[in-house]
Design a protein around this motif. Structure first.
Motif, mmCIF file in Angstrom:
data_model
loop_
_atom_site.group_PDB
_atom_site.id
_atom_site.type_symbol
_atom_site.label_atom_id
_atom_site.label_comp_id
_atom_site.label_asym_id
_atom_site.label_seq_id
_atom_site.Cartn_x
_atom_site.Cartn_y
_atom_site.Cartn_z
ATOM 1 N N PHE A 1 7.330 -19.290 20.661
ATOM 2 C CA PHE A 1 8.159 -19.688 21.938
ATOM 3 C C PHE A 1 6.901 -19.683 23.389
ATOM 4 C CE2 PHE A 1 8.697 -16.214 25.182
ATOM 5 C CZ PHE A 1 10.485 -15.178 24.938
ATOM 6 N N LEU A 2 6.257 -20.207 23.518
ATOM 7 C CA LEU A 2 4.898 -21.355 24.496
ATOM 8 C C LEU A 2 5.638 -22.383 24.347
ATOM 9 C CD1 LEU A 2 1.708 -19.044 24.353
ATOM 10 C CD2 LEU A 2 3.364 -18.736 26.159
ATOM 11 N N PHE A 3 6.012 -22.558 23.334
ATOM 12 C CA PHE A 3 5.640 -24.368 22.717
ATOM 13 C C PHE A 3 7.411 -24.430 23.382
ATOM 14 C CE2 PHE A 3 7.830 -27.868 20.789
ATOM 15 C CZ PHE A 3 7.273 -28.815 21.373
ATOM 16 N N GLY A 4 8.024 -23.721 23.331
ATOM 17 C CA GLY A 4 9.639 -22.999 24.392
ATOM 18 C C GLY A 4 9.700 -23.785 25.371
ATOM 19 N N ILE A 5 8.668 -23.060 25.989
ATOM 20 C CA ILE A 5 8.776 -22.874 27.653
ATOM 21 C C ILE A 5 8.209 -23.969 28.201
ATOM 22 C CG2 ILE A 5 7.291 -22.110 29.410
ATOM 23 C CD1 ILE A 5 7.479 -18.935 27.540
ATOM 24 N N TYR A 6 6.939 -24.631 27.619
ATOM 25 C CA TYR A 6 6.121 -26.061 27.615
ATOM 26 C C TYR A 6 7.622 -26.915 27.780
ATOM 27 C CZ TYR A 6 3.768 -30.178 26.782
ATOM 28 O OH TYR A 6 3.355 -31.796 27.029
ATOM 29 N N VAL A 7 8.689 -26.970 26.299
ATOM 30 C CA VAL A 7 9.788 -28.023 27.079
ATOM 31 C C VAL A 7 10.361 -27.757 28.111
ATOM 32 C CG1 VAL A 7 11.140 -28.813 25.569
ATOM 33 C CG2 VAL A 7 9.153 -28.169 24.619
ATOM 34 N N ILE A 8 10.702 -26.467 28.133
ATOM 35 C CA ILE A 8 11.533 -26.405 29.722
ATOM 36 C C ILE A 8 10.422 -26.645 30.197
ATOM 37 C CG2 ILE A 8 12.767 -24.562 30.743
ATOM 38 C CD1 ILE A 8 12.618 -23.226 28.254
ATOM 39 N N LEU A 9 9.759 -26.306 30.927
ATOM 40 C CA LEU A 9 8.964 -26.422 31.710
ATOM 41 C C LEU A 9 8.146 -28.610 32.164
ATOM 42 C CD1 LEU A 9 6.600 -22.928 32.209
ATOM 43 C CD2 LEU A 9 8.489 -23.921 33.223
ATOM 44 N N ASN A 10 8.664 -29.290 31.758
ATOM 45 C CA ASN A 10 8.014 -30.965 31.103
ATOM 46 C C ASN A 10 9.531 -30.764 30.755
ATOM 47 O OD1 ASN A 10 4.471 -30.592 31.243
ATOM 48 N ND2 ASN A 10 5.361 -29.083 30.175
ATOM 49 N N GLY A 11 10.636 -30.886 30.945
ATOM 50 C CA GLY A 11 11.958 -31.538 30.462
ATOM 51 C C GLY A 11 11.564 -32.311 31.555
ATOM 52 N N HIS A 12 10.965 -32.240 33.234
ATOM 53 C CA HIS A 12 11.778 -33.467 33.645
ATOM 54 C C HIS A 12 10.317 -34.415 33.846
ATOM 55 C CE1 HIS A 12 8.820 -30.951 35.783
ATOM 56 N NE2 HIS A 12 8.456 -31.376 36.602
ATOM 57 N N LEU A 13 9.410 -33.958 33.073
ATOM 58 C CA LEU A 13 8.373 -35.124 33.180
ATOM 59 C C LEU A 13 8.285 -36.447 31.698
ATOM 60 C CD1 LEU A 13 5.038 -32.632 34.544
ATOM 61 C CD2 LEU A 13 7.036 -34.483 35.547
ATOM 62 N N SER A 14 8.689 -35.858 31.013
ATOM 63 C CA SER A 14 8.727 -36.134 29.485
ATOM 64 C C SER A 14 9.764 -35.899 28.172
ATOM 65 C CB SER A 14 7.460 -35.167 28.453
ATOM 66 O OG SER A 14 7.450 -33.997 28.439
ATOM 67 N N PRO A 15 9.742 -36.197 27.332
ATOM 68 C CA PRO A 15 11.248 -35.489 26.783
ATOM 69 C C PRO A 15 11.499 -34.580 26.140
ATOM 70 C CG PRO A 15 9.897 -37.829 25.713
ATOM 71 C CD PRO A 15 9.696 -36.861 26.390
ATOM 72 N N GLY A 16 12.668 -33.734 27.136
ATOM 73 C CA GLY A 16 12.378 -31.846 26.819
ATOM 74 C C GLY A 16 13.405 -31.624 27.488
ATOM 75 N N GLY A 17 13.479 -30.377 27.701
ATOM 76 C CA GLY A 17 14.277 -29.910 28.807
ATOM 77 C C GLY A 17 14.593 -28.526 28.466
ATOM 78 N N GLY A 18 15.795 -28.178 29.103
ATOM 79 C CA GLY A 18 16.784 -27.267 29.299
ATOM 80 C C GLY A 18 17.563 -26.474 27.634
#
Length: 310
Positions: free
Chosen positions: A190-207
């Motif tokens: 769950f925390l990793f999913g939140i990290y990927v969402i919050l850093n989507g504009h800085l690194s690979p990932g997103g909503g």
């Protein structure tokens, strides 16, 4: 009429013979045969009067056959039209392998050269799908919500206590090892999913990717601890409220951005410093909205297909 002849009339061949002779509805059987008095009692009114109010649309084999042929002809015409339109568009594409074909057109070049400056996002992909092409992404999010709503309408077993099935009723068994592992992994996912969402504009990932991770963690928790445990904090109302708020915010935020941009007005939305967590303007909150929709849709699909309710 003898009993043998009466029994024969109710057989398939007897009905077929009567149908050839011109009788209508010989193959129709009332799924709930009951006397007229019982029908009136069940319906709560005069059953014959109720039948008289139903318009007699009649039945014509010739009309049905004509409609069948018209439907087939229209289907073929529609298919030919779609294929013809696609082939007409392909005709205008540049020849494959031509040395003069553009490697990058002006749109992709603009994304690469001006993306960080105009969107504030280090991740060019996030800047493209949530700024330059945010309207397309909003449509994709709505597709997820509509798909979940359609599955909800088709597969929902009932309301309230009807859908509150326990683990034993659906064949689930408690697994101590699975529960202990989930107890450790589920919060981390769950925390990793939140990290990927919050850093989507800085690194690979997103909503989309972060929402899929959160949805997977919810599914894992439900498989381990059962339906009653997860329904303590995630119910059908939770799904409705979260998706409504997320899609509503996305629509309002980008509508304002589109309006100001189309009229060459200052939106007063700061882009921040590229590389900081609070940067890229609306991309960060839009990533959060998309992540909520994706997570809720993934979990709702699993819940509906597994037990017929969220």
């Amino acid at each position: 009429m003898s009993k043998i002849k009466k029994d024969y009339e109710h057989t398939f061949f007897g009905k077929l013979e009567r149908w050839i002779a011109g009788e209508n509805d010989v193959f129709y059987e009332d799924p709930e045969p009951m006397a007229l008095e019982e029908r009136e009692k069940k319906a709560g009114h005069n059953y014959l009067a109720y039948l008289e109010q139903i318009p007699d649309v009649g039945y014509s084999y010739e009309k049905a056959k004509a409609y069948h042929y018209i439907y087939r002809i229209l289907t073929v015409l529609m298919g030919v039209f779609i294929v013809g339109t696609l082939l007409y568009v392909v005709y205008f594409l540049p020849p494959f392998g031509d040395a003069d074909n553009p490697v990058n057109n002006e749109v992709s070049r603009r994304y690469i050269e001006k993306g960080m400056e105009e969107t504030g996002a280090v991740n060019i992909v996030a800047g493209m799908i949530l700024d330059y092409r945010a309207f397309d992404t909003f449509g994709e999010s709505n597709v997820l919500f509509i798909a979940a709503s359609a599955v909800l309408l088709l597969l929902k077993a009932g309301d309230g206590a009807k859908t509150a099935k326990s683990q034993k009723e659906i064949g689930m068994k408690e697994d101590v090892i699975l529960q202990r592992v989930t107890f450790i992994l589920s919060p981390m996912l769950f925390l990793f999913g939140i990290y990927v969402i919050l850093n989507g504009h800085l690194s690979p990932g997103g909503g989309f990717s972060g929402g899929a991770i959160i949805g997977g963690s919810l599914i894992l928790f439900r498989n381990s601890y059962g339906y009653e445990a997860i329904e303590q904090f995630f119910t059908e109302k939770t799904f409705q409220n979260c998706t409504l708020i997320a899609l509503g915010f996305y629509c309002l935020a980008k509508s304002y951005s589109f309006f100001t941009g189309a009229n060459h007005l200052n939106s007063h939305i700061p882009l921040g410093t590229p590389g900081d967590i609070f940067s890229a303007g609306l991309i960060l909150p839009l990533n959060i909205a998309v992540g909520i929709v994706v997570a809720c849709t993934m979990y709702s699909f699993y819940a509906l297909f597994s037990k017929g309710g969220i």
